[in-house]
Structures are given as structure tokens and as C-alpha cells.
Design a protein around this motif. Structure first.
Motif, short mmCIF file in Angstrom:
data_model
loop_
_atom_site.label_atom_id
_atom_site.label_comp_id
_atom_site.label_asym_id
_atom_site.label_seq_id
_atom_site.Cartn_x
_atom_site.Cartn_y
_atom_site.Cartn_z
N ALA A 56 0.84 -1.20 0.00
CA ALA A 56 0.00 0.00 0.00
C ALA A 56 0.87 1.25 0.00
O ALA A 56 0.57 2.23 -0.67
CB ALA A 56 -0.92 -0.01 1.21
N VAL A 57 1.98 1.20 0.75
CA VAL A 57 2.90 2.34 0.78
C VAL A 57 3.55 2.51 -0.59
O VAL A 57 3.67 3.62 -1.12
CB VAL A 57 3.97 2.14 1.87
CG1 VAL A 57 4.97 3.29 1.83
CG2 VAL A 57 3.32 2.04 3.24
N LYS A 58 3.91 1.40 -1.19
CA LYS A 58 4.55 1.45 -2.51
C LYS A 58 3.60 2.05 -3.54
O LYS A 58 4.02 2.79 -4.44
CB LYS A 58 4.92 0.02 -2.92
CG LYS A 58 6.04 -0.04 -3.90
CD LYS A 58 6.58 -1.44 -3.99
CE LYS A 58 7.39 -1.64 -5.25
NZ LYS A 58 7.89 -0.46 -5.89
N ALA A 59 2.32 1.73 -3.38
CA ALA A 59 1.34 2.19 -4.37
C ALA A 59 1.17 3.71 -4.36
O ALA A 59 0.84 4.29 -5.38
CB ALA A 59 -0.02 1.53 -4.12
N VAL A 60 1.39 4.34 -3.21
CA VAL A 60 1.22 5.80 -3.17
C VAL A 60 2.55 6.51 -3.39
O VAL A 60 2.63 7.73 -3.25
CB VAL A 60 0.57 6.28 -1.85
CG1 VAL A 60 -0.86 5.77 -1.73
CG2 VAL A 60 1.39 5.86 -0.64
N THR A 61 3.59 5.74 -3.71
CA THR A 61 4.90 6.34 -3.97
C THR A 61 5.01 6.68 -5.45
O THR A 61 4.75 5.84 -6.31
CB THR A 61 6.02 5.38 -3.56
OG1 THR A 61 5.79 4.96 -2.22
CG2 THR A 61 7.38 6.05 -3.66
N TYR A 80 -5.37 3.51 2.76
CA TYR A 80 -6.18 2.87 3.79
C TYR A 80 -6.82 1.57 3.33
O TYR A 80 -7.31 0.82 4.15
CB TYR A 80 -7.25 3.82 4.34
CG TYR A 80 -8.37 4.09 3.38
CD1 TYR A 80 -8.34 5.18 2.54
CD2 TYR A 80 -9.46 3.23 3.31
CE1 TYR A 80 -9.35 5.41 1.66
CE2 TYR A 80 -10.48 3.45 2.41
CZ TYR A 80 -10.42 4.54 1.59
OH TYR A 80 -11.41 4.77 0.69
N ALA A 81 -6.84 1.26 2.03
CA ALA A 81 -7.41 -0.01 1.60
C ALA A 81 -6.76 -0.45 0.30
O ALA A 81 -6.29 0.37 -0.48
CB ALA A 81 -8.91 0.11 1.41
N ALA A 104 -5.42 -1.27 4.66
CA ALA A 104 -3.97 -1.15 4.53
C ALA A 104 -3.30 -1.19 5.89
O ALA A 104 -2.12 -1.50 6.00
CB ALA A 104 -3.61 0.15 3.81
N LEU A 105 -4.06 -0.86 6.92
CA LEU A 105 -3.51 -0.83 8.27
C LEU A 105 -3.47 -2.27 8.79
O LEU A 105 -4.49 -2.94 8.87
CB LEU A 105 -4.43 0.03 9.14
CG LEU A 105 -3.85 0.60 10.42
CD1 LEU A 105 -2.72 1.58 10.10
CD2 LEU A 105 -4.94 1.32 11.19
#
Lengths: 517, 454
Positions: B141-146, B156-157, B360-361
């Protein structure tokens, strides 16, 4: 014999109003004034003097027109003119002016805002600096609402605290918080806008905040140099040069930053339409089908509508109102939903049409059946309108004319062909042209049924049922974001095509009128 | 989410010929008045420090409702007025346009593939995640917003497609696509189903769902550089692997075994499965509520590999995230809202309950371990998935790739279709169309000598 006293000359509306009329007039004018004053405040605040001038002029015009009993024509012309300007002239002017720019995604704002967002996006924490915990404070004795902000920065590893002062712009070690008043959450929240804009120099970067509880030392990797008009990335050494003709920053080997700005491109968009092979290659075939679609739609809906109107026009027919109500149903249903239902009914495997008639036609999968399908949908949706207007026109044909024809020995068929139809056609021709112009750009009819498809395997860009409007919509908005400049240029082309066709048709209509009239 | 992509863009225009309603004029006048009041209402809420701070959030209907609770708590804590507004149509476009005019919200909720466009329009600011925030989130999820080395949102999902099967008809999970097709053919022969499988294709194709199969068959869309970032210069469409993958689509298509067909599209794929007409469905977490309502016994697994391929592929992984508007009026408060909304377990649970997709959490995912095992299964089905590219070039690929897919499923020759597709896409993203076609024995392209030179 006494002559009754003559009423004063003039338009009946120019006569003194009754008390209710005066009241209504006062109320309406008061409302207009209130609206104008209400609208003026934000304009003054945003220093939008041009819009304010327009507002004042419009208000003055309204009062000039309606306060005097003498300006009768103005009273009628004013609202129409205002609406014409607001809803026709301004959008057209805006479209034309947009067509000469590169306005679109990535080219929306000014160069300054592009530079600003590129620089801001390149900010990263300076290596080796801590991720501070942040508390907001003001010097003791100052008001929490507007005292100078002090950022209390706590290094989570050592627990040591530093203070960054907004008024002096200095960062010092903070042995004790005794000289400060720490803000509560709501107090801090109220100063959020100020906090986010704060940049206090510290070492190689600036103290920047992330939210209300975190801070870091950040420095932008990319910076703009006004003297050379270039943007430079300090970490990679890449240099982008501002290109004022395309509104982008571009390196020597052609790499560009996607954030650009809005510039005038002259006739660039028009040249693009004419020379870009992905546009021009399919333009001809799409235009041909587009004309066929519009002409056929008008033709079949009109023929069916007229036929039904003629059959129901018979005076001795019983239950006419019932049939008429039934026939108008498709017209009364929401077109949006109906188009999608029709698309579903044409499904080869699951659709109602194939199942009902026991067919196995791949309606939406083959070019010609897809074209037939959209025309069928158009026929269903469009004939009630034609039926309505044809019924109206038929009722307007005077019986005396037909009677005269009958006396002259004309049969039923001859009367229809030589008397009724020409009269109906003369009355309806402008409507047919309007219908043609509408269907020429009937976006929904295609987009919601076939979405332009089917697409031949060798051209994913232009489908068999694509109209110019759906095709160019895909070009301008389907790819790398919205390209409003290109879209505006293409719509001007479409405007010219429709205008020319309509003009020619109107000329012919006039010629017909002269023959028949 | 992608099934709503195609139809949500139609402008509102009457479709009947010659429709000109007089009330349109009235509506337009009303609109003008409302616009005026809109301008008036917003002014002055920014600067003055003593005014009560405001955070405006734009989200779609379901998420807006799920956020209300957190918005109230946050507002009470910071003495702020948090207004969560549901924008049901064209949220991304509306946000960009409103943001440009300075009338946009402070926080927006949306998919990770918006990032490229939002960044190029200067509409959002980076969201700097702390180490502890990163650790609390699913790494994908972190990678996706990078994007370009910065994190641009608080994820968040997650969502991705999987193979969902009707366990009453198919008790055992198929290991390969071929196995699934064989089971489907047998059931069809026995008259238990009418379709081998239900995969959304439609007349215009569906690139999002197709990608799971395409990548399992060995194809890729964009290559990645050493840092794992997408490289727009490496267009995978024109490779030999792409041709081989799409050959499989053709074999499964209408002229082949008939497992993939254009008559099943985004609108009827889920109903075809929930009415028991097909034993398999390729879809995402959004299909589950309908399946449950229909009372179908089901299980979820990754879209299987094809026989003879490595099975290294996987679906696109999309991520829903909170973004901070670049023109947020009270940016520090907006940043705080985003950080806390994304970091709050309670909010993550509320959002998941409103719209069941894997959170995502990590803590929230653990919360649902027993109560909703589907979430974990979807996440596992995306284990080999790739992040839906946020690069603007990806937007160019969706439409033509879908159309090529549909044409090939309909029986079109693969090689020439791939050549046209590659050239069309390459031309639009500024690559040399001749060099983009990289497989041996590509058909001659002399029939479009100038294509793509713009």
C-alpha cells in the motif's frame, strides 16, 4: 351621440400599473439589487474589478430598462440579450479562446504555479536530520491566537529540545519550556494555515511541518533559476530548460516534466487536427458515417412518425387519445436509462432481442449490425417526437384546402401527395434540420449503447459506430488526461461542418417554400 | 472501481432529437445564482486566525458516510468544523478543476492511479509518512502511493481481482486456467451452467480485469527500472511475451473454447455468476456483497497460472488513499486529518465495514481475521500482483489495450492486432512506434507509414 373619451395612446403595458403590479415590480427590482450587492462582496474581496464592472453595468442596465415606462422594447430585449450573451456568446468565445492554447491536464495554471509545485514536490528530509516531534507554543505572555509562533522540536532519539521562532527566524537549543506557553490542540489547529506556510532556515534546509505534531528539516532537490530560465535537480544534476512555446520544462535530450503551464499555441491545435495521422486517418470514414447516422436518424424517425400521425389523424378513428398516449411513451422515458437498457437487449448471448426472435446475431460485435442497432434505438427513441410535431402540423392544414382539392376531383392519395404532405413538410423542415444538427452530435446515443464499437482489430482508436464527437472525446479525454485545447479546436471544426450543412439545407428549404407557398 | 470508469464520463445531455425545454433556461438562471452564492460563502474562511478552522473532505458516497464518525471526533479534538462531502460522479476531474479555481476541498479520498495526474496538475502535496506510520501499513500500500520517490497519500485499503468459484459446483480449487476451463466445459456439457466462466470483457474490452490473465500468461504493460519504478520507455505490449499471452486469450475466446466472450461485460459479469450461470468469476471484493445476497457458496483464490508458464503474474493492485490538497486552506490541519484518519484503527474498521476491501492498516486487517476471512484471501490473491501504475502514460494504455483484448477474444489475428495496438499507444506516449514493436516476424507495417508521428 357622445364619443367615449379616448384612452391615452400607447402600448397597453405602458399604462399605469395596478398597485399589485407596482409591488411586484418593486420586489423584483429590489431582489435584483440585493443579488447584485451580494455578488459584489466576494468580487471586491478577490479584487476582480472586471467582473465587478460587468455586474455594475448589468444592474444599471436593469434599472434603466425597468424604471422608466417608456423603454418598452428594452424590457423585452434585455432578458433575452442577457441570456444570449451568458449562455451562447460567452461559451463560444471561451471555446474559441481555449482552442488557441494548450489548456489541459498538466497545462492548467501559470508558469509560477508549475515551478512552485515542482519545487515543493521535490522537498525531502535532509539526510541525518531527525524526524522531530512538534509542539506549538508562543512566548509566555503572548496571546495564543496571534502571538509569534515558536516551534518546539523534540528529537525522539535524544529527547533534546530545540525552539524555532517564527518572528526572528532562528533555531536555538531549548533547555526549558518555562518561557513558553504551549498551545492546546484547538489553539494549534487555528494557526494551521500559518504553520504550514512557515519556513525557518536550519542548516542546509528549512524547518518544515507535517501536520501539527511532526516536523523535519527539508530541502528541495529541484530549484528554478530565473536568469537562465532553467530548473535544476541538485541530486541528479539534470537541467530542464523552460520551453515557452509548449509550456513545459524539457531537457536537451527531450525528457520533460509532466507539470507544465498554460501557453498560447496559435494554430497548433488546428494544425494537429489536420496533420496528426491518428486523427486525420479516420476523420473521413468517421465523418461519412456521422452524416449517414444523422440523416438516417432524421429520415426514419420522420417517416415512421409521419406515418403514424397520418394513420391516427383519421377523424372517425376511436380511442385516438389512447393510442397517442401509448406512442408518446418512449419519448417520456429517461433517454439515459433507455439507451443502456437497449445496449443490454442487443447482447448476443443474453439479450432480449436475440432470445425473443430466436436469432443469433452478434448485434454489437459486427460493424453493420452495430450500425443497424444504433439506428433502431434512434428510431424507437425519436419517432414519438416526429409523431407529435407531425400531428400538430397535420391539424394545421386547413380543411378548406383539402375540400377544394376534392372538388377539383383529386383522389385521397393525390390530396395527400400534392396538398397535405408539401404543407406539412414546409412547416416541419426547420425542425428536421434542427433534429439533424442535434443528432450529428448525439453523443449519448452512441456512447451509452456501443461506445463507438465494434473496433476493428487494426484500429483501437476509431470504431464502426463512432461519431466525430465520440471519437474526438476519446482522443481529447481518453489518453493522457484532458486536452481541452485540442477538444475546443475539434469542436470548432464540427461546428463549421454542422453550420455549413444546416445553412445549405435552409437555403433549399426556402427554395421549396417559394415553390409551394 | 474500473467497471465504473467507462460510463461515468458521459456528459448530461438530453438524447431526444430537438429537445429544447424552456425550463432549462430557468435551471441555468438558478445555477448562476447558486454559483454566485457559492463564491460568496467560501470567502474569508482562510486567513483570520481567530475563525474556527474548517477541513473539507471529498469522498465518494459510501466512504463519505463511513468517515462521518471519525470526522466528528477529529473536529471535537481540534475545535474544527470537518465537513465530509460526498461527490458521487467524476471525483478526480471535479477535484482538479475545483482545485485550480481555488474552490477545492482540503482532503480528497481516491485511488492510487490518480496520483500521476493530480501531481502533474499540482493538485496534491506529498504526504510524508513517518517510520512508524510506514511500519503500521501493508508495504504494497505504501509502494502504491509512492510516485517519483515521494509518498503522495495515506493509504487505507487495497483492492485486486481474484478467481471466485461456486463451491457447490466446483469443490476443489483449480491449479491452472486450463483446469478451470476443463471443469467449466464439463459442467456446461452436463447442463449445470451455461457459461464456462464469467470474466468481464464487453465489446470495448476491460483492461483492468484482463491484466490478471495477461500477466499470468507472461505479458506485461510497462517494465520497471532498478528501483522498481515503472519505466514508460519500456512498453511491454509490443514484445513476444505479449503476443504469446494474447494468443492464449484468442484460444480461450469466441473462436476457441468460448470461455472468454464479449457478451459478458462489466454490467453482467457478476449477475452471471450470482445466478449460477457460471462456475467461476474474475472480480474483486466489490462483488462479494452481491454473491452473499444471492446465497451462493463461494471461495476466493488467486487467478491461476496457465499451463507451461511460470505463474509469476498477478492482478493489478489498486489502493485507496487520503490526499492533501496543495491548495488546502489550513494545510497543517488537513495533513493532521489525513495522518490520523489513515492511522486510526477504528476508522479503518468503519471504512472496511462500509466497503469491504482489505484495509492497509495491519492492525485493522488482523481485526477482521476471523470475522471476514475474505479480506485476507483477496490480499493473498494479490500476493504476486503489481501496483497499478500511477504514471500518466498508463491512462493511454487502458482504452486501446481493452479494445485489442476484445478484438482478439472475438477471433482477430493476434500479431497484426498487437502491432496496431503497440503503434497506437507508442505514438501517444511519445515513443517511436517502429521501435516499440519488438517481436520477431512482426507483420509489415507499410499500410500505416505515418502513424503516430505527432
Amino acid at each position: 351621440m357622445t364619443v367615449p373619451p379616448r384612452k391615452p395612446l400607447g402600448n397597453p403595458l405602458g399604462t399605469p400599473l395596478g398597485s399589485a403590479g407596482v409591488l411586484a415590480k418593486a420586489l423584483l427590482l429590489g431582489l435584483a439589487l440585493a443579488l447584485a450587492i451580494w455578488g459584489a462582496f466576494p468580487l471586491v474581496e478577490h479584487r476582480d474589478w472586471l467582473a465587478l464592472a460587468v455586474l455594475v453595468a448589468a444592474t444599471v442596465l436593469i434599472f434603466w430598462g425597468y424604471l422608466s415606462p417608456r423603454r418598452i422594447p428594452a424590457k423585452y430585449l434585455l432578458p433575452g440579450t442577457v441570456f444570449l450573451i451568458a449562455f451562447q456568446v460567452l461559451p463560444i468565445l471561451y471555446t474559441v479562446s481555449t482552442a488557441f492554447t494548450n489548456f489541459g491536464d498538466g497545462h492548467r495554471g501559470s508558469k509560477e504555479s508549475a515551478i512552485h509545485s515542482i519545487e515543493e514536490a521535490s522537498v525531502s528530509p535532509v539526510p541525518g536530520t531527525p524526524d522531530y516531534r512538534l509542539n506549538l507554543a508562543v512566548p509566555q505572555g503572548s496571546s495564543p491566537a496571534d502571538g509569534p509562533l515558536v516551534l518546539v522540536l523534540t528529537d525522539p532519539a535524544t529527547g533534546k529540545e530545540r525552539a524555532a521562532r517564527a518572528d526572528t527566524g532562528t533555531v536555538t537549543d531549548l533547555p526549558s519550556r518555562a518561557t513558553l506557553t504551549v498551545l492546546t490542540d484547538p489553539q494549534a489547529a487555528r494557526r494551521g494555515a500559518e504553520l504550514a506556510a512557515l519556513r525557518i532556515a536550519d542548516g542546509p534546509g528549512h524547518i518544515r511541518t507535517e501536520g501539527l505534531e511532526r516536523a523535519y528539516v527539508g530541502a528541495p532537490a529541484r530549484s528554478y533559476d530565473a536568469s537562465s530560465d532553467t530548473l535544476r535537480d541538485a541530486t541528479t544534476g539534470t537541467v530542464w530548460k523552460a520551453d515557452g512555446t509548449t509550456g513545459t520544462f524539457v531537457t536537451d535530450d527531450g525528457e520533460r516534466i509532466s507539470s507544465g503551464w498554460r501557453v498560447g499555441v496559435g494554430l497548433g491545435n488546428f494544425a494537429d487536427v489536420l496533420t496528426n495521422p491518428t486523427i486525420s486517418r479516420y476523420f473521413g470514414q468517421t465523418l461519412l458515417w456521422n452524416i449517414a447516422f444523422a440523416v438516417l436518424t432524421v429520415l426514419i424517425t420522420f417517416v415512421l412518425g409521419l406515418f403514424v400521425a397520418l394513420s391516427l389523424h383519421h377523424p372517425r378513428m376511436r380511442g385516438r387519445w389512447f393510442y397517442r398516449a401509448l406512442l408518446i411513451l418512449p419519448y417520456a422515458m429517461p433517454a439515459f436509462a433507455m439507451l443502456m437498457v437497449w445496449a443490454d437487449m442487443f447482447n448476443k448471448d443474453f439479450g432480449l432481442i436475440n432470445r425473443l426472435f430466436g436469432l443469433d446475431v452478434n448485434w454489437l460485435g459486427e460493424p453493420w449490425t452495430a450500425r443497424a442497432a444504433v439506428l433502431l434505438v434512434q428510431l424507437w427513441m425519436g419517432y414519438p417526437y416526429m409523431f407529435l410535431v407531425a400531428t400538430g402540423a397535420l391539424q394545421a392544414v386547413p380543411d378548406e384546402v383539402k375540400e377544394a382539392a376534392r372538388v377539383d376531383g383529386a383522389g385521397r392519395w393525390t390530396i395527400l401527395r400534392k396538398v397535405t404532405l408539401p404543407l406539412v413538410l414546409v412547416a416541419l423542415f426547420p425542425l428536421l434540420i434542427a433534429s439533424f444538427a442535434f443528432n450529428f452530435n448525439n453523443f449519448n446515443a452512441i456512447y451509452l449503447t456501443t461506445a463507438g464499437g465494434p473496433f476493428p482489430p487494426d484500429s483501437p482508436m476509431a470504431g464502426a459506430t463512432d461519431l466525430l464527437i465520440t471519437y474526438t472525446y476519446r482522443l481529447a479525454f481518453g489518453g493522457q488526461g484532458a486536452q481541452y485545447g485540442l477538444a475546443a479546436a475539434i469542436s470548432l471544426f464540427i461546428f463549421v461542418i454542422v453550420a455549413v450543412i444546416s445553412l445549405v439545407s435552409f437555403r433549399r428549404a426556402r427554395a421549396m417554400e417559394e415553390v409551394n407557398g | 472501481m474500473n467497471e465504473h470508469r467507462a460510463r461515468s464520463r458521459a456528459p448530461d445531455r438530453a438524447a431526444n432529437p430537438g429537445l429544447r425545454r424552456p425550463c432549462a433556461l430557468g435551471a441555468a438562471l438558478l445555477g448562476a445564482v447558486l454559483a454566485l452564492t457559492g463564491c460568496g460563502g467560501d470567502a474569508g474562511s482562510g486567513g483570520s486566525a481567530s475563525a474556527r478552522p474548517v477541513v473539507t473532505v471529498w469522498a465518494d458516497d459510501q466512504r463519505a458516510a463511513a468517515l462521518k464518525d471519525f470526522a466528528r471526533t477529529f473536529g471535537e479534538k481540534y475545535g474544527a468544523r470537518v465537513s465530509v462531502q460526498a461527490v458521487s460522479k467524476d471525483l478526480q476531474t471535479n477535484f482538479v478543476t475545483a482545485s485550480q479555481a481555488g474552490e477545492g476541498p482540503d482532503v480528497v479520498v481516491g485511488a492510487n492511479d490518480w496520483i500521476g495526474n493530480l501531481v502533474q496538475n499540482g493538485a496534491i502535496d506529498p504526504v510524508r509518512l513517518s517510520t512508524s506510520q510506514r511500519d503500521s501499513l501493508e508495504p504494497r500500500a505504501v509502494k502504491a502511493v509512492t510516485f517519483n520517490g515521494q509518498t503522495y497519500g495515506m493509504p487505507y485499503a487495497l483492492e485486486n481481482v481474484a478467481l471466485i468459484r461456486n463451491t457447490a459446483l466446483v469443490p476443489d480449487a483449480p491449479a491452472t486456467i486450463e483446469e478451470a476451463v476443463a471443469v467449466g466445459q464439463r459442467l456446461k456439457g452436463e447442463g449445470k451452467v451455461s457459461e464456462i466462466m464469467s470474466v468481464p470483457v464487453g465489446q470495448a474490452g476491460d483492461a483492468y480485469h484482463a491484466y490478471a490473465l495477461y500477466s499470468q500468461a507472461g505479458g506485461y504493460l510497462f517494465g520497471r527500472d532498478a528501483q522498481g519504478e515503472y519505466n514508460p520507455a519500456d512498453l511491454g505490449l509490443g514484445t513476444e511475451a505479449s503476443v504469446r499471452a494474447l494468443e492464449k486469450f484468442r484460444a480461450l475466446g469466441e473462436k476457441g473454447v468460448g470461455a472468454l466472450k464479449r457478451t459478458i461485460g462489466p454490467d453482467n459479469a457478476i449477475p452471471t455468476f450470482t445466478t449460477g450461470k457460471a462456475p467461476f468469476l474474475i472480480s474483486g471484493p466489490w462483488a462479494v456483497p452481491d454473491i452473499k445476497k444471492a446465497g451462493i457458496a463461494y471461495d476466493i483464490q488467486a487467478v491461476p497460472r496457465f499451463e507451461g508458464t511460470g505463474g509469476k503474474g498477478g492482478p493489478f493492485i489498486g489502493v485507496q488513499a487520503f490526499y492533501v490538497a496543495a491548495k488546502a486552506k489550513n494545510k497543517a490541519l488537513a495533513q493532521e486529518f489525513v495522518a490520523q484518519a489513515g492511522g486510526s484503527e477504528r476508522t479503518a474498521i468503519a471504512l472496511t465495514e462500509a466497503n469491504p476491501r482489505p484495509p492497509a492498516l495491519k492492525a485493522a486487517l488482523a481485526h477482521f481475521k476471523d470475522s471476514n476471512p475474505d479480506l485476507g484471501k483477496f490480499l493473498a490473491a494479490g500476493a504476486d500482483g503489481v501496483i497499478q501504475p500511477a504514471i500518466p502514460q498508463m491512462n493511454v494504455v487502458w482504452d486501446p489495450f481493452g479494445k485489442a483484448e476484445a478484438a482478439i477474444i472475438g477471433g482477430a489475428p493476434v500479431r497484426s492486432t498487437v502491432v496496431s495496438l503497440t503503434r497506437a499507444v507508442a505514438g501517444q506516449i511519445g515513443l517511436d512506434p517502429d521501435k516499440a514493436v519488438r517481436f520477431a516476424g512482426a507483420p509489415a507495417t507499410t499500410n500505416h507509414p505515418a502513424a503516430g508521428k505527432d
